[in-house]
Motif scaffolding. Structure first.
Motif, short mmCIF file in Angstrom:
data_model
loop_
_atom_site.label_atom_id
_atom_site.label_comp_id
_atom_site.label_asym_id
_atom_site.label_seq_id
_atom_site.Cartn_x
_atom_site.Cartn_y
_atom_site.Cartn_z
N MET A 1 8.12 -28.50 -31.67
CA MET A 1 8.25 -29.02 -33.04
C MET A 1 9.56 -28.57 -33.65
SD MET A 1 6.18 -28.04 -36.39
CE MET A 1 4.59 -28.42 -35.89
N HIS A 2 10.01 -29.31 -34.59
CA HIS A 2 11.24 -28.98 -35.29
C HIS A 2 11.05 -27.71 -36.13
CE1 HIS A 2 14.69 -29.40 -37.83
NE2 HIS A 2 15.15 -30.27 -36.93
N PRO A 3 12.03 -26.82 -36.10
CA PRO A 3 11.82 -25.53 -36.77
C PRO A 3 11.40 -25.63 -38.24
CG PRO A 3 13.80 -25.47 -35.46
CD PRO A 3 13.30 -26.88 -35.39
N ASN A 4 11.82 -26.64 -38.92
CA ASN A 4 11.47 -26.66 -40.34
C ASN A 4 10.32 -27.60 -40.64
OD1 ASN A 4 13.53 -24.91 -40.99
ND2 ASN A 4 13.85 -25.94 -42.94
N HIS A 6 7.27 -27.70 -40.05
CA HIS A 6 5.94 -27.32 -40.52
C HIS A 6 5.92 -27.04 -42.01
CE1 HIS A 6 6.85 -22.94 -39.48
NE2 HIS A 6 6.51 -22.92 -40.73
N ALA A 7 7.08 -26.69 -42.57
CA ALA A 7 7.11 -26.50 -44.03
C ALA A 7 6.73 -27.81 -44.72
CB ALA A 7 8.48 -26.06 -44.48
N ASP A 256 15.03 -14.33 -33.59
CA ASP A 256 15.56 -15.61 -34.03
C ASP A 256 14.98 -16.69 -33.13
OD1 ASP A 256 17.08 -14.88 -31.82
OD2 ASP A 256 18.88 -14.50 -32.99
N ILE A 257 15.23 -17.93 -33.43
CA ILE A 257 14.47 -18.96 -32.73
C ILE A 257 15.15 -19.38 -31.44
CG2 ILE A 257 13.23 -19.76 -34.76
CD1 ILE A 257 15.12 -21.92 -35.17
N VAL A 258 14.33 -19.47 -30.43
CA VAL A 258 14.82 -19.85 -29.11
C VAL A 258 13.97 -20.99 -28.56
CG1 VAL A 258 15.85 -17.63 -28.53
CG2 VAL A 258 13.44 -18.01 -28.07
N GLU A 259 14.50 -21.62 -27.54
CA GLU A 259 13.80 -22.76 -26.95
C GLU A 259 12.39 -22.34 -26.52
OE1 GLU A 259 14.33 -25.86 -26.73
OE2 GLU A 259 16.34 -25.87 -27.59
N PRO A 260 11.42 -23.20 -26.68
CA PRO A 260 10.04 -22.84 -26.34
C PRO A 260 9.91 -22.49 -24.87
CG PRO A 260 10.12 -24.95 -27.46
CD PRO A 260 11.53 -24.57 -27.18
N HIS A 278 5.49 -21.49 -33.88
CA HIS A 278 5.82 -22.91 -33.80
C HIS A 278 7.29 -23.21 -34.03
CE1 HIS A 278 1.61 -22.35 -34.76
NE2 HIS A 278 1.41 -23.39 -33.99
N LYS A 279 7.93 -22.44 -34.90
CA LYS A 279 9.35 -22.68 -35.13
C LYS A 279 10.17 -22.35 -33.90
CE LYS A 279 10.45 -20.19 -38.82
NZ LYS A 279 9.24 -19.48 -39.30
N GLY A 280 9.66 -21.44 -33.06
CA GLY A 280 10.40 -21.04 -31.88
C GLY A 280 10.72 -19.56 -31.86
N LEU A 282 10.11 -15.68 -31.32
CA LEU A 282 9.19 -14.85 -30.55
C LEU A 282 8.52 -13.90 -31.52
CD1 LEU A 282 11.55 -13.97 -27.56
CD2 LEU A 282 9.77 -15.73 -27.63
#
Ligand SMILES: Cc1cc2nc3c(=O)[nH]c(=O)nc-3n(C[C@H](O)[C@H](O)[C@H](O)COP(=O)(O)OP(=O)(O)OC[C@H]3O[C@@H](n4cnc5c(N)ncnc54)[C@H](O)[C@@H]3O)c2cc1C
Ligand SMILES: NC(=O)c1ccc[n+]([C@@H]2O[C@H](COP(=O)([O-])OP(=O)(O)OC[C@H]3O[C@@H](n4cnc5c(N)ncnc54)[C@H](O)[C@@H]3O)[C@@H](O)[C@H]2O)c1
Ligand SMILES: Cc1cc2nc3c(=O)[nH]c(=O)nc-3n(C[C@H](O)[C@H](O)[C@H](O)COP(=O)(O)O)c2cc1C
Ligand SMILES: [Zn+2]
Lengths: 406, 944, 90, 179
Positions: A1-4, A6-7, A256-260, A278-280, A282
């Motif tokens: 899903m796209h990091p933002n 879910h907001a 910070d967000i990394v590839e799933p 969900h954003k990515g 850990l």
């Protein structure tokens, strides 16, 4: 899903911000997940209309927004398996029931075993789960690698991966969304959610609770449910009840967000557990601090040790950045099982002691506690989780199932 | 931006090539990745997370909210690195990021190391304040550590044209740096970020040791170093961070902080052509002067305040700049790539807009003291109206906040405040040394800061007015949250994701709070900002793990006999940190064959094992017997010197804690053994009770686990093997019966020999000094060679002891098992108290349906039912089934030639004779419950 | 991450110590009722504020001792021997 | 273990020695000191070297005697001096092995794995403490300005040596990452 993205799932309306009424049929103290879930179920399952949740800060400010969101039901003891499995079944229908995208994702919870003792205990848990109707399967090191290819299964490790137990129905949900979803659902059913309202005392007359003293004035109550998680010892003392709890810091961290790349992976021997939100980012947790504290921060050496442990299993995370760390105050019982039931004070009920693992219990905890409050007696699912078990010695030891807390 | 032909803090002789998204570009030594990109006219450095909008570099430092890149190659690939903090090096490979970092599966050869340090005074921040503080404290003789995240000291002085003592500030910085370097007790750490502030002044630093060097020059050096500093006093001189302003399309490449525009000029010799300055405070006027002097066209100076009366605005007016007060930017216009071309300007009071073309918009919404470390310690903050920001509130013990971090924005204030803090910190620790005069700088009178933060979109569309550039959150997003009923900033954060990105809201938090306050009509001071947490700057996981990897991760504990096991081809198992030989396969053997052979050797011939990992405690003193009687459930005091007894201990809650053999060596001296895993815990438990509960007892403990190596020599031929090795030790059954202990000499080595047996066979357990363990082993092997002596491992031992119905604590018991549950009720002395006894009297401990130890025999003697299987009466019951217990130990017994095991079942031995089932996915083998002793129930062999 | 003063060895990192819970808990006689016994086994004060607790310098001198630590701030105001009471310790 | 010879620091194994641990009541401390030929037992965090013996403070009632290899008679000598009811004496010669780390950078090497403050103002020659090197408990004693002795249980010796060697490599600038 796209990091933002879910907001964007957050709905246009969540809750009213009502002033407290002079009295309610039931007042729930504590606007965390379990308090909200209790209020929701009081209204939904038992048709109790005049319900309030009083929360000293903002809804969810305690462990609700601090937990690593691992959901599973593979507990060892029969009583626990029944209760947690009830919770898991509710999770499976909650997105629909609450009409809110809480992003419950059954990506599996894999518990790694590193030595013979752990393998034996892993099997013990798995077999008992299977007989209790809880899904659980054994993966050998090869199958672990297939299930989660970035796990280092090299035999050269200090604690090589011998295998693990997998609960495929386990997973995660978006913690903030669960707070919002429950609050909205309770609000819709008429529950007053009163934030910034700290309970500072109880009105107890002839052994029976009649109301609460709060920072927003006195609130009358026919029944009171205490759902204060880490602050329960302070609340209980005000009501003259002794609880066998320790309030201790438990840390977590995000990167910070990394590839799933990841389901949920737990290693008890190494004291670390990792999942990917969900954003990515850990999300990682470790052991709790040993000492009593309300400071909502944990010790740095636990972070250092947990990173060393995590990089044993996941060397690929070496250059991922630590973005944020925090801690919650968990209410730990001597047997690592919760206390849900009646108290020596009439019409005062207690739900606490979920310690390091109560997020997963959110649906069922509220469900059985609402039942207990509505009927003045516990539901079959929480009968064993009584306060007096510490006196009789009938403990429900779950230390094995929660060595690395999650 | 354009690179000027000269100037800046660049080494023009060292041009460096680097790659950006596959293109080769060049910069100079002294550049950051951000400045090098700007110098190459790369203004768009990435796309925004949610909306995919082009984004550029908005700062020159810690404030950066957008310009994050992925750098490095192979295993050293690092995602999401702040490009304003990356020093350029030859061959740097960098990529813009598509939202998420991508990790490399290759091995990382970077070394991350750790150093502990102790300081009297830890100064965080090497700007003028920090330098003054470090110098003052250092000259007093204090042990000082000063860290700054930049490559050199100077802080704001590097980006500005201040004078100190009437001369360019850089000269003072240089001189101060030299002085600091000359003080033996001062450690200056450039390229070092303090990222965590712990209880009792623990400060954690991340030093970039070699990251700025070309890859080829890094060999043998650490990549980064983690510093764990304990400081008696901490001085936070972390400066202030400039805050952006919120208006429609405020996120375009070409919009940057006013101070950053100066940094790019003074440090990196980069200038735009036409600049608009849009400010709410005086400091931004420095940008007007400096860029003007550098030949940049000042297209407009917009000051949101009604009047600008401070020293700098006055000077600007005197110098002929046209200052528009009450004027603001209401929007921006970009070219086809979205890069800034012009700004819309209007008066706050209303009226028409005009377009001002420019290629740089410098904004300053004010300054926020950089208080993350203070907040980590849960230090309070308070709102300050005049500076329109949060300042430090009540102090954290032994910590001082000075300079811009304390809201003192005048340079002279910083220099004086820093020096005073340094002196005070040193004085508080009793230092009194040289005091040098304070440097001085002429401060301008500073005007009030406007509290303007947001310029309403003229068309009412607030969905392009960004508060958090990193997470792409706009004013419209906050408004939506408020509409949903959300009131608290922490809820707004969680509803919108403001401040949850890599920059953790440094540039967004205050504006977010303001948006909330404005939206619901509350006082901003009450609304506040969301919390700050460690780390102050993201750090790689590998830095926290540091060297605790590979062989350094955790000890591998081995016994002195380990080399012999290796030579014999043993397969090892982990027992805690120990390596124990599990079995010794011979060519062609698997585990089961080897274990059968080893077991039979024990039962029929002679065998030996390495039991050195057992815990051993020497107990001495006149009250030793009394003490041990309180610890063990059974009587120890009646033991005669020279005799041993099996002992059992409970925890206070009555649960079985440990078992082992207690030997009485002398009337007042005992030798206690524990299980391998409990060596430490039992010692601690004993010591705890002596010190805290029974300080009146005269008993002294010494842990001797690694003083003694222990080898049980086991089997019917053991006596024959041992006999020739001892001198003057009568091994006969009469002179040396079961459970006797003797000191003597074995194979020429001083030894302690005990007739204890965990296998149920005749056994002599021989202990010698640890460093003689291997010699003992070799001697026994040698002496036994005529008897086909066989080394056996823990797996065979497990089979042998299970045949005897002996439990292993932690395998056949768990955290609920009482002695009686484990079938050891005979070990509970009725006529004395012991730890845990009272708990055993509680009702739940007395119930008859508790689980108890039994033996199992599978119906099919060839089937080993796996350990951990649960037992039920009705294998066809639907789930959840009624579980009666589980199998704790399960093997094939070479002695009774069938599968067998131990189990814990409700009702315990009352079930002997019953048939139960062990349902699994693939069947439900039946087992019969039997007595748990399968071999030599009378113990005749053991006693032999 | 606490820095703890062992009354014997001086200030050392938390990692050298082991926590021992609330201090000054007397072991009751073994003939007390189940409720009192449970209180002794399991119930601890958990105050929000100063708390007298036990630690042992497990990787140092192995002595048990007491400190008074604020559970809200983690500030440690006293470190004293088991033979002393929290009041009279300096 | 191979000696690590380098610019500024050297790590080597110490030869075997007789080690006797003793715990003794206040009443018998003087007798113990007399037997050892020293004016008093060393105080907190200190050790005394005299006549080929080292006496190290381990705790308020606990000391460790290190004597040349083979001098096992110290066990009985001390027991006689202390008296059976006044303490315990135990031969622990095999219970620990020793390393010596010396050279100007020795302190930096220790700072890579040990949190103790070894600055001369805080420790210095004659200083002695029980502490951790990484995750292993050790006794650390400083014998002169640039020399430290490290005593550790034999099963942790390889691990401690590996940490110290890694620290040596770190200060000598030929460090490896070898994970
Ligand atoms: C770091 C961490 C990781 C975790 N990971 C997991 C996991 O992976 N899986 C899992 O299942 N569980 C996990 N947990 C545990 C889980 O978070 C908790 O068990 C659970 O959230 C507790 O229930 P709660 O949400 O109701 O508690 P809380 O959210 O703490 O609710 C208690 C509420 O009571 C309020 N309150 C207290 N006193 C008063 C008063 N006097 N007046 C009014 N209000 C009051 C508090 O403000 C608070 O909002 C974790 C916990 C932590 C801290
Ligand atoms: N007039 C104004 O409005 C205004 C506002 C702000 C600053 N200033 C000027 O800025 C200067 C302030 O001096 P100062 O010394 O207080 O601040 P500074 O900004 O000069 O220095 C702070 C230093 O701390 C470093 N730093 C910050 N956090 C760090 C961390 N966690 N770890 C390591 N390093 C860290 C920064 O890199 C920076 O070099 C003065 O010259 C002052 O006049 C003026
Ligand atoms: C599952 C999970 C995911 C999180 N992801 C992020 C994140 O991506 N970015 C972030 O800044 N914080 C993240 N947090 C942490 C919160 O910002 C915050 O630290 C936490 O809710 C505790 O609140 P506090 O830090 O204000 O005390 C996450 C927390 C949880 C429980
Ligand atoms: Zn100590």
């Amino acid at each position: 899903m796209h990091p933002n993205e879910h907001a964007l799932h957050n709905p246009e309306f969540l809750w009213r911000n009502p002033d407290p009424k002079p009295s309610y049929d039931v007042v729930i103290v504590g606007g965390g997940l379990h308090g909200l879930s209790t209020a929701y179920h009081l209204a939904r399952n038992h048709g109790i209309k005049r319900v309030a949740v009083v929360e000293r800060g903002w809804l969810g400010n305690g462990n609700a927004v601090r937990n690593t969101t691992i959901i599973r039901s593979n507990y060892l003891r029969d009583e626990s398996a029944a209760l947690y499995e009830h919770c898991l079944k509710l999770w499976e229908v909650w997105t629909e029931e609450l009409d809110y995208e809480i992003l419950f994702s059954q990506r599996g919870v894999l518990t790694l075993n590193h030595n013979l003792h752990e393998v034996r205990e892993g099997h013990r848990g798995m077999y008992s789960n299977q007989l209790n109707g809880v899904d659980s399967e054994w993966l050998d090191a090869q199958a672990v690698k297939e299930f989660c290819p970035i796990v280092n299964t090299s035999a050269d490790l200090r604690y090589p991966v011998a295998g693990g137990t997998l609960q495929r129905r386990g997973g995660i949900a978006r913690h903030d969304a669960v707070v919002f979803a429950l609050a909205r659902a309770a609000d819709r059913l008429g529950v007053d959610l009163i934030q910034g309202c700290e309970v500072t005392g109880f009105d107890i007359q002839r052994g029976r609770v009649t109301g609460l003293v709060t920072t927003k004035g006195r609130i009358g109550a026919g029944k009171v449910g205490l759902v204060g998680a880490g602050r329960t010892p302070l609340l209980a003392r005000m009501a003259g009840i002794e609880v066998p709890l320790q309030s201790a810091p438990l840390q977590a961290l995000v990167s910070d967000i990394v590839e799933p790349m990841l389901p949920c992976v737990v290693s008890n021997a190494l004291h670390v557990y990792v999942s990917q939100a969900h954003k990515g980012e850990l999300v990682m947790g470790a052991g709790r601090d040993p000492y009593t504290s309300y400071a909502q921060r944990g010790s740095f050496h636990i972070l250092e040790d947990q990173m060393a442990a995590a990089l044993q299993v996941f060397p690929i995370f070496g250059r991922v950045h630590l973005l944020r760390t925090w801690a919650g105050i968990v209410d730990v019982t001597p047997d690592a099982s919760p206390i849900v039931g009646i108290t020596p004070v009439e019409e005062l009920y207690l739900n606490c002691g979920w310690g390091t693992g109560g997020f997963k219990a959110t649906p069922g905890s509220g469900w059985v506690f609402a039942h207990t409050i509505a009927h003045g007696a516990p539901h079959a699912l929480n009968a064993a989780f009584s306060l007096d078990r510490f006196e009789t010695g009938a403990l429900i030891d779950e230390h094995g199932a929660s060595v690395a807390v999650h | 931006m354009k690179r000027r032909p000269s100037g800046g803090l660049l080494d023009r002789d060292r041009a460096l090539r680097f790659s950006w998204d596959g293109r080769t570009l060049s910069g100079f030594a002294g550049d950051t990745l951000a400045s090098a990109l700007l110098g190459n006219n790369v203004s768009t450095v990435g796309r925004s997370v949610a909306q995919g909008r082009p984004r550029g570099v908005m700062s020159a430092g810690l404030e950066e909210a957008h310009a994050f890149a992925q750098i490095g190659e192979g295993g050293a690939t690092e995602p999401l690195v702040r490009s304003t903090g990356v020093e350029l090096y030859e061959g740097l490979v960098a990529r813009s990021l598509s939202i998420r970092g991508v990790l490399s599966p290759e091995t990382d050869s970077g070394r991350f190391e750790k150093r502990y340090a102790h300081a009297d005074v830890m100064v965080v921040g090497g700007g003028p304040t920090g330098i003054a503080a470090a110098l003052a404290a250092g000259l007093q003789g204090a042990r000082v550590v000063i860290a700054d995240e930049g490559p050199e000291l100077g802080g704001a002085l590097l980006r500005d044209r201040y004078l100190i003592d009437g001369r360019p500030a850089a000269e003072w910085v240089r001189a101060a740096g030299l002085m600091l370097a000359g003080l033996p007790e001062v450690r200056v750490l450039p390229r070092t970020t303090a990222f965590a502030a712990l209880d009792q002044n623990g400060i954690v630093l991340a030093e970039r040791v070699s990251q700025h060097l070309p890859i080829a020059d890094r060999s043998g050096l650490a990549d980064r170093r983690l510093w764990r500093v304990r400081a008696k006093q901490v001085i936070l001189a972390t400066g202030a961070l400039e805050r952006p302003l919120v208006f429609p399309d405020n996120d375009r490449p070409g919009i940057m902080l006013a101070s950053a525009a100066r940094a790019y000029l003074h440090r990196f010799a980069l200038t735009p052509e036409r600049i608009v300055v849009f400010a709410t405070n005086d400091d931004a006027y420095r940008t007007v002067f400096d860029l003007h002097d550098a030949g940049v066209v000042i297209a407009a100076v917009l000051d949101a305040r009604d009047e600008a009366t401070g020293g700098l605005p006055r000077k600007a007016r005197q110098a002929g700049f046209e200052i528009e007060t009450g004027a603001v930017v209401t929007g921006t216009i970009g070219d086809q790539d979205g890069v800034l071309q012009a700004v819309r300007v209007a008066r706050l009071a209303g009226g028409g807009e005009r377009l001002v073309p420019c290629d740089l918009l410098a904004v300053s919404g004010g300054w926020d003291p950089n208080l993350n470390l203070h907040q980590q310690r849960r230090g309070a903050t308070r709102w300050d109206d005049r500076l329109a920001t949060f300042l430090p509130g009540a102090a954290v013990p032994m910590q001082t906040i000075v300079g811009a971090a304390n809201g003192r924005y005048g340079l002279n204030d910083c220099l004086v405040g820093g020096r005073e803090a340094g002196l005070a910190a040193a004085a508080a620790l009793g230092f009194a040394g040289t005091v040098v005069p304070a440097p001085s700088a002429g401060d301008e009178a500073e005007g009030e800061h406007a509290s303007v933060w947001h310029i309403t979109a003229p068309d009412g569309d607030e969905s392009r007015s960004f508060i958090d550039l990193h997470r792409d959150v706009t004013v419209a997003g906050v408004t939506r949250a408020l509409g949903a009923g959300v009131r608290h900033v922490e809820h707004v954060k969680r509803y919108t994701l403001i401040g949850t990105g890599v920059e953790q809201g440094r540039s967004a938090k205050v504006n977010a709070g303001r948006a909330v306050a404005g939206g619901i009509g509350l006082d901003f001071a009450q609304v506040g900002v969301s919390s700050g947490r460690p780390p102050a700057e993201p750090v790689p996981f590998a830095l926290l793990a540091a060297r605790s990897r590979g062989a350094l991760f955790e000890p591998v504990r081995t016994t002195p006999i380990h080399p012999a096991h290796v030579a014999l081809g043993a397969v090892f198992e982990d027992a805690g940190q120990w390596k124990r030989a599990r079995y010794y396969p011979r060519p062609g053997e698997g585990m089961s064959e080897a274990v059968v052979r080893e077991c039979l050797a024990v039962r029929n011939g002679v065998a030996l094992m390495d039991a050195s990992t057992l815990g051993k405690i020497d107990v001495q003193g006149p009250d030793s017997a009394k003490f041990l009687d309180r610890l063990y459930t059974n009587r120890i005091g009646t033991l005669k010197p020279g005799r041993a007894r099996y002992g059992l201990m409970c925890r206070l809650d009555g649960v079985v804690f440990d078992d082992g053999v207690v030997m009485r060596l002398e009337p007042n001296r005992f030798f206690v053994t524990t299980t391998t895993g409990n060596a430490g815990p039992v010692m601690e438990w004993m010591e705890q009770h002596l010190q805290t509960e029974w300080p009146d007892l005269r008993v002294w403990l010494t842990s001797v686990t690694e003083q003694w190596a222990t080898v049980p020599l086991v089997g019917p031929r053991a006596r024959e093997v041992l006999a020739p090795l001892v001198v003057g030790m009568d091994l006969s059954k009469e002179a040396f019966p079961f459970m006797a202990v003797k000191d003597g000499v074995v194979a020429g080595l001083p030894a302690r020999v005990a007739r204890v047996s965990f296998s149920g066979e005749l056994a002599f357990e021989v202990s010698v000094a640890w460093d003689q363990g291997l010699a003992l082993w070799d001697a026994l092997l040698d002496a036994g060679s005529a008897y086909a002596i066989t080394p056996y491992g823990t797996e065979a031992l497990d089979v042998l002891r299970t045949e005897k119905g002996y439990i292993i604590v932690g395998q056949d018991t768990d955290a609920t098992t009482t002695p009686a549950d484990a079938g050891l009720e005979w070990m509970i002395a009725q006529d004395k108290d012991f730890l845990g006894k009272r708990s055993l009297e509680r009702p739940a401990m007395q119930r008859t349906d508790r689980k108890g130890l039994v033996g199992i025999l599978p119906d099919d003697p060839g089937v080993v039912v796996p350990e951990g299987c649960h037992l039920v009466a009705d294998p066809n019951e639907a789930t959840p089934m009624t579980i009666l217990g589980h199998i704790t130990s399960s093997f094939v017994s070479p002695s009774i030639r069938r599968s067998f095991g131990l189990a814990m079942v409700t009702g315990g031995r009352a079930r002997v004779g019953q048939r139960l089932y062990a349902p699994m996915m693939n069947g439900a083998p039946a087992v019969t419950i039997v007595d748990p002793v399968f071999y030599d129930p009378k113990g005749a062999r053991r006693d032999g | 991450m606490l820095l703890i003063r062992c009354p014997w060895c001086g200030e050392r990192e938390e990692t050298e110590f082991r926590y021992g819970g609330q201090a000054h808990i007397a072991t009751p006689r073994s003939d007390v009722d189940d409720a009192s016994w449970a209180r002794f086994l399991f119930h601890r004060d958990n105050p929000a504020g100063p708390f007298a607790e036990r630690w042992v310098h497990i990787h140092g001198c192995r002595r048990w001792f007491h400190i008074v630590r604020d559970t809200l701030t983690h500030d440690i105001t006293r470190s004293y021997l088991p033979s002393e009471s929290p009041e009279d310790a300096g | 273990m191979a000696d690590s010879e380098g610019m500024a620091v050297r790590l080597q194994s110490l030869p075997q020695a007789t080690q006797v641990g003793f715990r003794v009541t206040l009443a018998s401390q003087m007798s113990a000191a007399n037997a050892l030929g020293i004016p008093a037992l060393p105080g907190v965090n200190r050790f005394i070297g005299a006549g080929g013996l080292l006496v190290l403070w381990l705790g308020p009632d606990e000391w460790l005697l290190i004597a040349p290899d083979g001098m096992v008679e110290w066990e009985s000598r001390l027991r006689n001096a202390i008296g059976a009811d006044q303490g315990a004496v135990v031969d622990v010669s095999a219970n620990r092995v020793g390393f010596e780390l010396s050279g100007p950078a020795a302190r930096d090497v220790l700072a890579s794995c040990c949190a103790l403050d070894l600055h001369p103002r805080a420790f210095g020659p004659g200083g002695c403490g029980q502490t951790l090197i990484a995750k292993a408990q050790v006794i650390l004693a400083q014998t002169d300005l640039e020399t430290y002795r490290i005593l550790v249980r034999p099963s942790f010796a390889n691990y401690v040596a590996a940490w110290l060697e890694d620290g040596v490599a770190g200060v000598q600038g030929h460090a490896k990452a070898d994970l």
